[in-house]
Design a protein around this motif. Sequence first.
Motif, PDB file in Angstrom:
ATOM      1  N   ILE A 212      68.881  40.270 -90.981  1.00  0.00           N
ATOM      2  CA  ILE A 212      70.429  40.005 -91.825  1.00  0.00           C
ATOM      3  C   ILE A 212      71.644  41.354 -91.079  1.00  0.00           C
ATOM      4  O   ILE A 212      70.738  42.470 -91.136  1.00  0.00           O
ATOM      5  CB  ILE A 212      71.535  39.603 -92.769  1.00  0.00           C
ATOM      6  N   GLY A 213      73.043  41.440 -91.244  1.00  0.00           N
ATOM      7  CA  GLY A 213      73.919  42.876 -91.018  1.00  0.00           C
ATOM      8  C   GLY A 213      74.976  41.899 -90.014  1.00  0.00           C
ATOM      9  O   GLY A 213      74.859  40.699 -89.333  1.00  0.00           O
TER      10      GLY A 213
ATOM     11  N   SER B 220      73.082  36.214 -88.267  1.00  0.00           N
ATOM     12  CA  SER B 220      74.362  36.466 -88.995  1.00  0.00           C
ATOM     13  C   SER B 220      74.558  35.610 -89.740  1.00  0.00           C
ATOM     14  O   SER B 220      75.684  36.483 -90.683  1.00  0.00           O
ATOM     15  CB  SER B 220      75.596  36.830 -87.964  1.00  0.00           C
ATOM     16  N   ASP B 221      74.319  34.310 -89.822  1.00  0.00           N
ATOM     17  CA  ASP B 221      74.618  33.397 -90.750  1.00  0.00           C
ATOM     18  C   ASP B 221      73.416  33.303 -92.065  1.00  0.00           C
ATOM     19  O   ASP B 221      72.853  32.890 -92.253  1.00  0.00           O
ATOM     20  CB  ASP B 221      74.017  32.097 -90.149  1.00  0.00           C
ATOM     21  N   VAL B 222      74.430  34.134 -92.690  1.00  0.00           N
ATOM     22  CA  VAL B 222      73.905  34.626 -94.066  1.00  0.00           C
ATOM     23  C   VAL B 222      73.403  33.888 -95.048  1.00  0.00           C
ATOM     24  O   VAL B 222      72.212  33.981 -96.144  1.00  0.00           O
ATOM     25  CB  VAL B 222      73.961  36.170 -94.545  1.00  0.00           C
TER      26      VAL B 222
ATOM     27  N   GLU C  96      66.410  39.592-104.322  1.00  0.00           N
ATOM     28  CA  GLU C  96      66.598  40.850-104.377  1.00  0.00           C
ATOM     29  C   GLU C  96      67.642  41.304-103.844  1.00  0.00           C
ATOM     30  O   GLU C  96      68.935  41.458-104.481  1.00  0.00           O
ATOM     31  CB  GLU C  96      65.486  41.942-103.924  1.00  0.00           C
ATOM     32  N   ALA C  97      67.824  40.648-102.554  1.00  0.00           N
ATOM     33  CA  ALA C  97      69.078  40.858-101.704  1.00  0.00           C
ATOM     34  C   ALA C  97      70.040  40.563-102.619  1.00  0.00           C
ATOM     35  O   ALA C  97      71.297  40.788-101.962  1.00  0.00           O
ATOM     36  CB  ALA C  97      68.928  39.958-100.302  1.00  0.00           C
ATOM     37  N   GLN C  98      69.980  39.141-103.231  1.00  0.00           N
ATOM     38  CA  GLN C  98      71.108  38.070-103.552  1.00  0.00           C
ATOM     39  C   GLN C  98      71.786  38.618-105.110  1.00  0.00           C
ATOM     40  O   GLN C  98      72.748  39.419-105.518  1.00  0.00           O
ATOM     41  CB  GLN C  98      70.635  36.524-104.183  1.00  0.00           C
TER      42      GLN C  98
ATOM     43  N   GLY D 124      79.542  37.384 -99.004  1.00  0.00           N
ATOM     44  CA  GLY D 124      81.564  37.110 -98.530  1.00  0.00           C
ATOM     45  C   GLY D 124      82.214  37.330 -99.977  1.00  0.00           C
ATOM     46  O   GLY D 124      83.257  37.285 -99.617  1.00  0.00           O
ATOM     47  N   LEU D 125      82.493  38.824-100.023  1.00  0.00           N
ATOM     48  CA  LEU D 125      82.957  40.024-101.080  1.00  0.00           C
ATOM     49  C   LEU D 125      84.200  40.066 -99.740  1.00  0.00           C
ATOM     50  O   LEU D 125      83.407  41.120 -98.848  1.00  0.00           O
ATOM     51  CB  LEU D 125      82.541  40.647-102.431  1.00  0.00           C
TER      52      LEU D 125
END
Length: 243
Positions: free
Chosen positions: A32-33, A194-196, A222-224, A237-238
């Motif tokens: 992602i990114g 890109s659609d995380v 861990e990513a979350q 989405g912050l």
Amino acid sequence: MIEVVDVRKRFARPVLSGVSLRVPKGCIYALIGPGAAGKSVLFKILAGLIAPDRGEVLIDGDEITTMTPLELAEARRKIGMLFQNYALFEMSVADNIAFPLRRLFDLSEEEISERVEERLARVALSGYGHRFPQGLSGGQKKRVGVARATIARPPLVLYDEPTAGLDPVTSQKIYDLIQDEQQKNKSTCVVISSDVTGVLTIADRVGMLHRGKLIFDGATREAQESDIPEVRQFVHGLTEGPL
């Protein structure tokens, strides 16, 4: 299954700056990114479509960046690919799906036809073999792409932005299809997206590229739960500032 070691690539500017990661066998790995982070360039390097300026890419222990064209063609028998822009040919749906079999394997037309029909059924497009891509919706084109990428039952499948331009409901159907295919074939998948929100519903592991560097590599949970500001911002989405 996949090991990327210190991969670097630049065009007019650096695009990948020393990326290293490992994708375990049988894993769905989400890369992602934000836009222009280098995801699609890394996709092309993994697929052997372009060479890095520096670094190594090993698939099942074989270093693909130093292979001859003949060796690379043989290695690609093990790789299925879905491209962001569909990359469907101006031929029927059936012929699009059959293309990898005709290019890479010596099979009878009867066997090819049977495999195509099986793939069409798997992606809920039975009866669409005679149609042409220009008459399909975006979601249907993506399903044709998934069918083509998986028809040779490759142990490695690469997906570049598989839900780009699709609505949320259709996007989730595509992700569910990718996961279903991976579980059925026990394949290893790299899904560049890109659609995380959608891709994390199917990912086992996650890597995040940011300005050409891998700033996170770990399990989906861990990513979350990551405290890395850029990862938190992108995953949740912050609005903490520009990426």
